[in-house]
Design a protein around this motif. Structure first.
Motif, mmCIF file in Angstrom:
data_model
loop_
_atom_site.group_PDB
_atom_site.id
_atom_site.type_symbol
_atom_site.label_atom_id
_atom_site.label_comp_id
_atom_site.label_asym_id
_atom_site.label_seq_id
_atom_site.Cartn_x
_atom_site.Cartn_y
_atom_site.Cartn_z
ATOM 1 N N ARG A 160 -34.407 34.808 3.790
ATOM 2 C CA ARG A 160 -34.910 33.446 3.899
ATOM 3 C C ARG A 160 -35.132 33.078 5.354
ATOM 4 N N VAL A 161 -35.943 32.055 5.577
ATOM 5 C CA VAL A 161 -36.136 31.531 6.922
ATOM 6 C C VAL A 161 -34.867 30.796 7.357
ATOM 7 N N VAL A 162 -34.466 31.019 8.610
ATOM 8 C CA VAL A 162 -33.308 30.326 9.166
ATOM 9 C C VAL A 162 -33.680 29.755 10.532
ATOM 10 N N HIS A 163 -32.876 28.798 10.999
ATOM 11 C CA HIS A 163 -32.953 28.331 12.376
ATOM 12 C C HIS A 163 -31.757 28.901 13.126
ATOM 13 N N LEU A 164 -31.989 29.455 14.308
ATOM 14 C CA LEU A 164 -30.901 29.857 15.185
ATOM 15 C C LEU A 164 -30.636 28.699 16.141
ATOM 16 N N VAL A 165 -29.400 28.234 16.169
ATOM 17 C CA VAL A 165 -29.049 27.062 16.963
ATOM 18 C C VAL A 165 -28.121 27.462 18.095
ATOM 19 N N LYS A 166 -28.504 27.095 19.301
ATOM 20 C CA LYS A 166 -27.779 27.453 20.507
ATOM 21 C C LYS A 166 -27.581 28.960 20.554
ATOM 22 N N ASP A 167 -26.348 29.450 20.548
ATOM 23 C CA ASP A 167 -26.158 30.897 20.674
ATOM 24 C C ASP A 167 -26.460 31.641 19.379
ATOM 25 N N GLY A 168 -26.864 30.912 18.344
ATOM 26 C CA GLY A 168 -27.337 31.561 17.127
ATOM 27 C C GLY A 168 -26.283 32.304 16.342
ATOM 28 N N GLN A 169 -25.014 31.961 16.536
ATOM 29 C CA GLN A 169 -23.978 32.710 15.840
ATOM 30 C C GLN A 169 -23.929 32.371 14.342
ATOM 31 N N LEU B 78 -24.098 40.238 21.486
ATOM 32 C CA LEU B 78 -23.754 39.888 20.111
ATOM 33 C C LEU B 78 -22.332 39.355 20.023
ATOM 34 N N GLY B 79 -22.090 38.563 18.973
ATOM 35 C CA GLY B 79 -20.751 38.050 18.723
ATOM 36 C C GLY B 79 -20.404 36.885 19.625
ATOM 37 N N LEU C 167 -42.824 45.368 19.540
ATOM 38 C CA LEU C 167 -41.421 45.148 19.200
ATOM 39 C C LEU C 167 -40.674 44.692 20.440
ATOM 40 N N ASN C 168 -39.834 43.675 20.279
ATOM 41 C CA ASN C 168 -38.939 43.254 21.348
ATOM 42 C C ASN C 168 -37.515 43.668 21.006
ATOM 43 N N LEU C 169 -36.876 44.385 21.905
ATOM 44 C CA LEU C 169 -35.486 44.779 21.715
ATOM 45 C C LEU C 169 -34.598 43.549 21.849
ATOM 46 N N GLY C 170 -33.642 43.396 20.915
ATOM 47 C CA GLY C 170 -32.807 42.203 20.879
ATOM 48 C C GLY C 170 -31.413 42.415 21.426
ATOM 49 N N ARG C 171 -30.510 41.501 21.090
ATOM 50 C CA ARG C 171 -29.168 41.500 21.656
ATOM 51 C C ARG C 171 -28.416 42.797 21.404
ATOM 52 N N GLY C 172 -28.547 43.334 20.196
ATOM 53 C CA GLY C 172 -27.846 44.572 19.888
ATOM 54 C C GLY C 172 -28.268 45.708 20.795
ATOM 55 N N SER C 173 -29.549 45.758 21.120
ATOM 56 C CA SER C 173 -30.067 46.818 21.982
ATOM 57 C C SER C 173 -29.507 46.724 23.392
ATOM 58 N N LEU C 174 -29.292 45.496 23.867
ATOM 59 C CA LEU C 174 -28.882 45.288 25.252
ATOM 60 C C LEU C 174 -27.464 45.758 25.536
ATOM 61 N N ALA C 175 -26.726 46.109 24.499
ATOM 62 C CA ALA C 175 -25.390 46.661 24.724
ATOM 63 C C ALA C 175 -25.453 48.001 25.446
ATOM 64 N N ASP C 176 -26.609 48.671 25.394
ATOM 65 C CA ASP C 176 -26.783 49.965 26.061
ATOM 66 C C ASP C 176 -28.091 49.915 26.856
ATOM 67 N N LEU C 177 -28.011 49.413 28.083
ATOM 68 C CA LEU C 177 -29.209 49.247 28.895
ATOM 69 C C LEU C 177 -29.866 50.576 29.227
ATOM 70 N N ARG C 178 -29.055 51.631 29.356
ATOM 71 C CA ARG C 178 -29.639 52.941 29.652
ATOM 72 C C ARG C 178 -30.529 53.398 28.509
ATOM 73 N N GLU D 136 -24.626 41.466 13.481
ATOM 74 C CA GLU D 136 -23.987 42.767 13.556
ATOM 75 C C GLU D 136 -23.092 42.961 12.337
ATOM 76 N N GLY D 137 -23.120 44.149 11.760
ATOM 77 C CA GLY D 137 -22.262 44.470 10.626
ATOM 78 C C GLY D 137 -22.881 44.193 9.281
ATOM 79 N N ASN D 138 -24.111 43.657 9.259
ATOM 80 C CA ASN D 138 -24.779 43.364 7.993
ATOM 81 C C ASN D 138 -25.839 44.407 7.653
ATOM 82 N N GLY D 139 -25.617 45.637 8.076
ATOM 83 C CA GLY D 139 -26.526 46.713 7.698
ATOM 84 C C GLY D 139 -27.705 46.859 8.616
ATOM 85 N N GLY D 140 -27.549 46.474 9.871
ATOM 86 C CA GLY D 140 -28.647 46.645 10.820
ATOM 87 C C GLY D 140 -29.661 45.539 10.687
#
Length: 249
Positions: free
Chosen positions: A11-20, A140-141, A98-109, A52-56
């Motif tokens: 479904r469509v959602v709104h991410l608010v502030k840090d989107g947690q 993330l988190g 494609l834009n790499l998101g928060r999960g990707s940024l955990a490994d900048l290399r 994170e943890g919801n199956g990618g």
């Protein structure tokens, strides 16, 4: 101008502030995408907002939305693109880029290596926390942190990153106005294109962001304001067209 469709749980959602904690909207993402197309959009910003943890990320839903519309789609997966296999799945959805998101940024290399391989088809989402200690890229988190903005930009610029989607996460989904100073500062730090996101509430906000085009802002993303009927997509396109490069609209 990029209308945004954020999706979680189909479904469509709104991410608010840090989107947690995404706020659900009673809208089907395919219907939302088709409505934006009908109203004149030439690009769609599609965010798979699963945590994170919801199956990618939900590649099937992304593929279904992208396959339904006839306009270009910029895809961002918030958590699920973290290695070569998941990157291949995201690119195989049929997105134009494609834009790499928060999960990707955990490994900048790894991000840098992926950008070097795929060139302009890849960009990076930079969710920025504006703190008293400086500008930090959120991870993330709760409280997740991917590093100081300047350090992150140096790594990704060296790899040849083509564009950044820059969001002040303190304003995301709040209808509180965009952080023009942040967009200007990021443009000053990188030669890459900047797409501005977060807080756009009025047509004047759109005009103010569009006026940063000479500094490097090449587009603006709008989400909640469109769903809240603050203005229509045709009005938004008309507000931006006098300022933005044709390719960014």
């Amino acid at each position: 101008m990029f209308p945004s469709v954020h999706v979680a749980g189909g479904r469509v959602v709104h991410l608010v502030k840090d989107g947690q904690v995404p706020e659900p909207v009673r809208t089907d993402p395919v219907e939302a995408a088709l409505a934006f197309q009908k109203q004149g959009a030439t690009w769609l910003h599609l965010v798979m907002a699963e945590e994170e943890g919801n199956g990618g990320f939900d590649a099937d839903t992304a593929r279904r939305i992208i396959g339904t519309v006839d306009i270009d789609v910029q895809l961002m997966c918030r958590a699920g693109v973290v290695d070569d296999d998941s990157l291949a799945r995201a690119l195989d959805t049929g997105c134009n880029r494609l834009n790499l998101g928060r999960g990707s940024l955990a490994d900048l290399r790894w991000c840098a290596a992926a950008i070097a391989r795929h060139g302009e088809r890849l960009g990076v989402s930079l969710p920025v926390r504006c703190t008293t200690g400086g500008l930090r890229v959120a991870g993330l988190g709760p409280g997740g942190d991917s590093g100081e903005l300047g350090d992150v930009l140096r790594v990704l610029d060296r790899a040849g990153c083509a564009r950044y989607v820059v969001t002040d996460v303190g304003r995301e989904g709040t209808l509180s106005g965009p952080n023009l100073g942040l967009f200007h500062e990021v443009c000053a730090r990188t030669p890459a294109a900047v797409l501005a996101a977060g807080g756009v509430t009025t047509l004047q906000d759109l005009r103010a962001v569009a006026a940063l085009a000479p500094h490097g802002v090449e587009g603006v993303l709008v989400g909640r304001a469109l769903y809240a009927d603050a203005f229509t997509l045709p009005q938004a396109l008309a507000a931006a067209v006098g300022h933005q490069p044709e390719t960014a609209l």
